[in-house]
Design an enzyme around this catalytic site. Structure first.
Site, PDB file in Angstrom:
ATOM      1  N   GLU A 111      44.557  23.445  52.870  1.00 29.38           N
ATOM      2  CA  GLU A 111      44.820  24.623  52.033  1.00 29.38           C
ATOM      3  C   GLU A 111      45.741  25.542  52.823  1.00 29.38           C
ATOM      4  OE1 GLU A 111      41.374  26.392  50.078  1.00 29.38           O
ATOM      5  OE2 GLU A 111      40.376  24.458  50.099  1.00 29.38           O
ATOM      6  N   HIS A 225      43.308  36.305  45.483  1.00 25.82           N
ATOM      7  CA  HIS A 225      43.649  34.870  45.450  1.00 25.82           C
ATOM      8  C   HIS A 225      44.911  34.713  44.600  1.00 25.82           C
ATOM      9  CE1 HIS A 225      43.400  30.559  44.867  1.00 25.82           C
ATOM     10  NE2 HIS A 225      42.381  30.493  45.702  1.00 25.82           N
ATOM     11  N   ARG A 267      47.088  33.596  51.854  1.00 27.61           N
ATOM     12  CA  ARG A 267      46.897  34.067  50.470  1.00 27.61           C
ATOM     13  C   ARG A 267      47.566  35.396  50.171  1.00 27.61           C
ATOM     14  NH1 ARG A 267      40.612  32.275  49.642  1.00 27.61           N
ATOM     15  NH2 ARG A 267      41.186  30.105  49.469  1.00 27.61           N
ATOM     16  N   HIS A 328      39.350  38.151  44.872  1.00 29.02           N
ATOM     17  CA  HIS A 328      38.621  36.915  45.144  1.00 29.02           C
ATOM     18  C   HIS A 328      37.533  37.085  46.200  1.00 29.02           C
ATOM     19  CE1 HIS A 328      37.997  32.626  45.408  1.00 29.02           C
ATOM     20  NE2 HIS A 328      38.290  32.611  46.706  1.00 29.02           N
ATOM     21  N   ARG A 363      41.104  36.443  54.810  1.00 22.45           N
ATOM     22  CA  ARG A 363      40.325  35.253  55.173  1.00 22.45           C
ATOM     23  C   ARG A 363      41.136  33.967  55.016  1.00 22.45           C
ATOM     24  NH1 ARG A 363      37.693  31.799  52.072  1.00 22.45           N
ATOM     25  NH2 ARG A 363      37.428  33.155  50.259  1.00 22.45           N
TER      26      ARG A 363
HETATM   27  C1  SIN Z   1      39.896  27.858  46.600  1.00 22.61           C
HETATM   28  O1  SIN Z   1      39.458  26.746  46.329  1.00 22.61           O
HETATM   29  O2  SIN Z   1      41.084  28.164  46.470  1.00 22.61           O
HETATM   30  C2  SIN Z   1      38.958  28.915  47.071  1.00 22.61           C
HETATM   31  C3  SIN Z   1      38.344  28.565  48.344  1.00 22.61           C
HETATM   32  C4  SIN Z   1      38.217  29.795  49.171  1.00 22.61           C
HETATM   33  O3  SIN Z   1      37.980  30.874  48.638  1.00 22.61           O
HETATM   34  O4  SIN Z   1      38.426  29.720  50.374  1.00 22.61           O
END
Ligand code: SIN
Length: 434
Positions: A111, A225, A267, A328, A363
């Site tokens: 990610e 997010h 993010r 988020h 985060r």
């Molecule tokens: C996501 O799947 O994008 C959210 C996971 C997270 O909040 O770290």
């Protein structure tokens, strides 16, 4: 009515339940949940859980967490998070979480802002599989009682020592006297119109902390997010399109059908880039494209997102997904030390309501369930070590005369006001509150 237990835990997400499961089995525990046990942000988590892949990966994992957090993180907390990740993931597997595997080896996804693939996952609904496994285990434990639909109204304390808490169940006040209380009530997304969180999560523990002078920290550290499903005029929680979709190659396109950002940046940066596009184009969303992936792969890797988008009229194997940012996660919260102890004696806080400082200002993706695991285990260990030194004391306790809904609204208002005060312009600009 009075009730006496050894430990009272407020919240049934990963942090609350994992704390309870790590307490010794001769400790009498009451765990309360505001709604049903699975109405948690844990249950909504899609992407997965970050973990160091091995001892060698810890250094890079620390660096990624610090970089995403703008180096505002508490370094000791980050070292603990990364180092203790491996054992906690092993423990979750023992508890029955079926992370995706290939030839018996865990599959790691990627990610934003992770330098390597290090996120274990169960397809695209990891949180639900974690929540289910934890609740199954909870049901086996004879020392743990669960009250659902129960509201946390206040702390009972004397001279900055926590003696228990006032809870409201079936419209009746129960004064629970306990040796220790653990706050695990989750995030604050319910105070925003535009959030991926459960609507019922209004930061109850933050309101109670304000009323009881319990130290709070970094209340302006709120994460947006980048990719929540765009729906016009919806008052529901925003449906998250996991960052793992971009981690597996999904690309963002603006209204001219052009890429405008590296999708795997942290993010805050990706959210900002999307906001700029939205402002410039006056189109209230950008597009996330995965139509170039094979349909079989999409359905195997992202079955939940596929189905949920289909329900909303989009076949993601053929059409773009309209997305825009949404609140988020809350990196701030109740200030705790590395054993999850708050500024009030015998009161602990874990998970999203707490602030270990581990996430800094932003985060790193998939570090939230990990924080919940690591620091609630440390919390439980600390309680296991010291609980025998603590006596229960029954003291005079306020009678809550306010009607429950009025109390909920008042607490919510209190959280909104403090967040607004701390965030200033940032709040108005990004968060589309209420
Ligand atoms: C996501 O799947 O994008 C959210 C996971 C997270 O909040 O770290």
């Amino acid at each position: 009515m009075n009730k006496i237990v050894d430990v009272l835990i407020i919240g049934s997400g990963v942090s609350g339940i994992y704390t309870s499961l790590n307490l010794k089995d001769d400790i009498d525990v009451l765990l309360i949940s505001k709604g049903k046990s699975h109405d948690t942000n844990t249950n909504l988590a899609q992407g997965g859980i970050s973990t160091a892949r091995n001892e060698e990966d810890i250094k890079l994992f620390i660096e990624d967490t610090l970089k995403a957090g703008k180096y505002k993180n508490d370094l000791s907390a980050v070292k603990i998070l990364t180092k203790e990740s491996i054992d906690n993931i092993k423990n979750l597997i023992k508890l029955g979480v079926n992370f995706d595997k290939c030839d018996d080896e865990l599959i790691y996804t990627r990610e934003g802002a992770h330098s390597v693939n290090r996120i274990v996952h169960t397809k695209d609904n990891t949180g639900e599989s974690v929540q289910k496994a934890l609740i199954n285990e909870l049901k086996q434990r004879k020392n743990i009682t669960v009250y659902e639909d129960t509201y946390f109204a206040d702390i009972i304390s004397e001279n900055n020592k926590c003696m228990g808490a006032i809870i409201i169940k079936d419209n009746k006040q129960i004064n629970v006297y306990a040796k220790c209380v653990v706050l695990a009530s989750g995030g604050i997304g319910g105070v925003f119109k535009n959030s991926t969180n459960q609507k019922i999560l209004n930061g109850d523990s933050i309101a109670v902390s304000l009323k009881n002078n319990i130290k709070l920290e970094n209340l302006n550290y709120i994460q947006i997010h980048p990719t929540a499903f765009y729906e016009q005029n919806s008052n529901q929680k925003r449906f998250l399109i996991s960052e793992a979709v971009r981690g597996e190659g999904g690309i963002l396109l603006n209204s001219d059908n052009k890429r405008f950002v590296d999708e795997l940046l942290p993010r805050d940066i990706v959210s900002k880039a999307i906001y700029e596009q939205i402002k410039k184009s006056k189109v209230p969303y950008v597009n996330l494209d995965i139509t170039f992936m094979k349909k079989d792969y999409i359905m195997k890797r992202f079955p939940f997102i596929y189905e949920e988008c289909l329900k909303r009229g989009i076949d993601i194997s053929k059409e773009y997904i309209k997305v825009s940012p949404a609140q988020h996660y809350f990196m701030g919260g109740i200030k705790v030390d590395l054993y999850s102890k708050t500024s009030m004696e015998n009161l602990y806080a874990v998970g999203e309501t707490s602030c270990t400082g581990v996430h800094g200002k932003n985060r790193l993706a998939s570090n939230s369930l990990l924080e919940g695991l690591v620091f609630s285990k440390r919390c439980a260990n600390n309680i296991n070590d010291f609980i025998h030194n603590i006596d229960i004391k029954i003291i005079d306790t306020n009678i809550i005369t306010t009607n429950l809904q009025t109390l909920i609204n008042k607490n919510r208002e209190m959280v909104i006001n403090i967040i607004k005060e701390k965030c200033g312009d940032y709040y108005d600009e990004l968060l589309d509150c209420r």
